[in-house]
Every structure is written in structure tokens, then in C-alpha cells.
Design a protein around this motif. Structure first.
Motif, PDB file in Angstrom:
ATOM      1  N   GLY A 121       2.030  -9.653  -1.316  1.00  0.00           N
ATOM      2  CA  GLY A 121       1.009  -9.262  -0.352  1.00  0.00           C
ATOM      3  C   GLY A 121       1.309  -7.960   0.356  1.00  0.00           C
ATOM      4  O   GLY A 121       0.427  -7.397   1.026  1.00  0.00           O
ATOM      5  N   GLN A 122       2.533  -7.444   0.204  1.00  0.00           N
ATOM      6  CA  GLN A 122       2.929  -6.182   0.830  1.00  0.00           C
ATOM      7  C   GLN A 122       3.020  -5.064  -0.206  1.00  0.00           C
ATOM      8  O   GLN A 122       3.782  -4.114  -0.042  1.00  0.00           O
ATOM      9  CB  GLN A 122       4.273  -6.355   1.537  1.00  0.00           C
ATOM     10  N   LEU A 123       2.235  -5.170  -1.242  1.00  0.00           N
ATOM     11  CA  LEU A 123       2.300  -4.204  -2.333  1.00  0.00           C
ATOM     12  C   LEU A 123       2.080  -2.762  -1.863  1.00  0.00           C
ATOM     13  O   LEU A 123       1.406  -2.527  -0.853  1.00  0.00           O
ATOM     14  CB  LEU A 123       1.270  -4.560  -3.408  1.00  0.00           C
ATOM     15  N   THR A 124       2.670  -1.838  -2.578  1.00  0.00           N
ATOM     16  CA  THR A 124       2.460  -0.416  -2.323  1.00  0.00           C
ATOM     17  C   THR A 124       1.175   0.037  -3.005  1.00  0.00           C
ATOM     18  O   THR A 124       0.893  -0.352  -4.137  1.00  0.00           O
ATOM     19  CB  THR A 124       3.639   0.404  -2.860  1.00  0.00           C
ATOM     20  N   ALA A 125       0.399   0.864  -2.300  1.00  0.00           N
ATOM     21  CA  ALA A 125      -0.871   1.381  -2.810  1.00  0.00           C
ATOM     22  C   ALA A 125      -0.843   2.905  -2.770  1.00  0.00           C
ATOM     23  O   ALA A 125       0.096   3.521  -2.250  1.00  0.00           O
ATOM     24  CB  ALA A 125      -2.032   0.838  -1.977  1.00  0.00           C
ATOM     25  N   TYR A 126      -1.877   3.517  -3.311  1.00  0.00           N
ATOM     26  CA  TYR A 126      -2.037   4.967  -3.221  1.00  0.00           C
ATOM     27  C   TYR A 126      -2.714   5.350  -1.905  1.00  0.00           C
ATOM     28  O   TYR A 126      -3.693   4.709  -1.507  1.00  0.00           O
ATOM     29  CB  TYR A 126      -2.942   5.479  -4.344  1.00  0.00           C
ATOM     30  N   ALA A 127      -2.236   6.391  -1.269  1.00  0.00           N
ATOM     31  CA  ALA A 127      -3.006   7.017  -0.201  1.00  0.00           C
ATOM     32  C   ALA A 127      -4.211   7.713  -0.833  1.00  0.00           C
ATOM     33  O   ALA A 127      -4.065   8.372  -1.873  1.00  0.00           O
ATOM     34  CB  ALA A 127      -2.155   8.019   0.566  1.00  0.00           C
TER      35      ALA A 127
END
Length: 208
Positions: A121-127
Motif C-alpha cells: 500500500g506504500q508503493l512508489t509512483a511517478y510524480a
């Protein structure tokens, strides 16, 4: 033979899925036995299980289904960039070291030291700005080793809206654990699902 990297996670009954998505399920419709020469199964799953390509229909009510998409963006030179442990969002400073005048039109970003086997649930995403700047440099497809290019709790899907406006394609849930930074050939063709919002892919990288 040129080296291949399989960058697709295994799909099975315990494979992690986005909360609310349909997990992988399989049942046997026929099994080899006297009078039956074959095994035949039926599967049920969200098209977002495992490595997959989102279609515009996923984030745009009027968008194209995945079976309508041209295949060219999913096949060709790409660059793998490491931004391991970069935090919630991949900002430009995390990938600038790997962006140069020879940037291929496909960019895959590794954020995990080791891909998780459970939902993160704390995955890294793209800005969103990172995607826009990649598009400015001619990038046609972006990929990531997490389940989404947006934060898991996002309701506005800002990064998906950037790829909608800029016409980019996207791959999610890749496994880049064993892939060094550098340039490769990407092969990750979606299925010709004529009304679906996404498609599983068997994503591989091939040495140039």
C-alpha cells in the motif's frame, strides 16, 4: 543467443492484487482420464494482475480499449533506470543521472531492491512532472515495478492523466530485481482484448 531477462512476476492464486481487484482463480473444466485426452482450465482474474499494460479506457471513460492500441510502443529499445528506495514519488532528480541525448523512447524505473510478494500500500509512483518531462524528450512508454504509476490511495490519478493527455503507454507490476541499469530491447505485447481496460503481458528484456 542474446540474453533474456524475464521481467514478469509469477501469476498464481496468491499473487498480490490491487484492493478490490479480482484475484487470479483457476478451475479445471476437464482433466486427463479415461475418455478425456486433455486438461482444460478456466481462469478468472483482473487484467491488472501481474505485469500488465493499461489501456486509456482504464482512466478515460471515452478511451480506447487495450485491443485497439498500436503495438509499436510495447516493442523496441528501452532504458532501465534505478531509483531504488526513492520514496513516495519518482521525481526528476531520481532519474536525471540516466537521461541523456540518446534516451530511448521507452523508460522502465526500478524502485524496489526486491519485488514484494504481498500487496504494498506504500508503493512508489511517478510524480506527474517526471512523466511530462519524459514525454518532452520523446518517450512513448513508461514502466514501473510497482502496481501503479499513481499512489495507491490516489483518487485523481494525476500521473495517469498525464499519460492520457500526452498519449503515452504504460506498463505496471514489472520485476526488475536482477536487471542492471542500461539499455535493452523491450518486448511486452498486450493481448488483443477488444473491450478490456488492460491486458496481462509477458514482459521480457533482450540484450542489445
Amino acid at each position: 543467443m542474446q540474453k533474456l531477462w524475464d521481467i514478469s512476476p509469477a501469476i498464481h492464486a496468491g499473487a498480490p492484487v490491487f484492493p478490490g481487484d479480482t484475484p487470479y482463480q483457476q478451475q479445471w473444466c476437464a482433466t486427463i482420464a479415461p475418455g478425456c485426452p486433455v486438461n482444460v482450465s478456466a481462469i478468472t482474474m483482473s487484467p491488472h494482475v501481474g505485469a500488465h499494460a493499461d489501456a486509456p479506457l482504464h482512466y478515460d471513460a471515452q478511451g480506447a480499449a487495450v485491443g485497439e492500441l498500436p503495438l509499436a510502443p510495447f516493442l523496441g529499445p528501452c532504458r532501465v533506470v534505478h531509483a531504488i528506495g526513492c520514496g513516495a514519488l519518482i521525481t526528476w532528480e531520481h532519474i536525471a543521472h540516466a537521461v541523456d541525448a540518446n534516451l530511448p523512447p521507452r523508460v522502465l524505473v526500478r524502485t524496489y531492491a526486491q519485488a514484494p510478494v504481498q500487496w504494498d500500500g506504500q508503493l512508489t509512483a511517478y510524480a506527474p512532472d517526471t512523466i511530462a518531462r519524459l514525454a518532452d524528450r520523446g518517450v512513448l512508454l513508461i514502466g514501473i515495478d510497482t502496481a501503479s504509476i499513481d499512489p495507491a490511495d490516489s483518487k485523481t490519478l494525476d500521473s495517469h492523466q498525464v499519460i492520457r493527455r500526452r498519449g503515452l503507454r504504460v506498463l505496471e507490476n514489472l520485476v526488475l530485481d536482477d536487471v542492471p541499469e542500461g539499455d535493452y530491447e523491450l518486448i511486452a505485447l498486450p493481448l488483443k482484448l477488444t473491450s478490456a481496460d488492460a491486458s496481462p503481458v509477458r514482459a521480457v528484456l533482450r540484450a542489445l
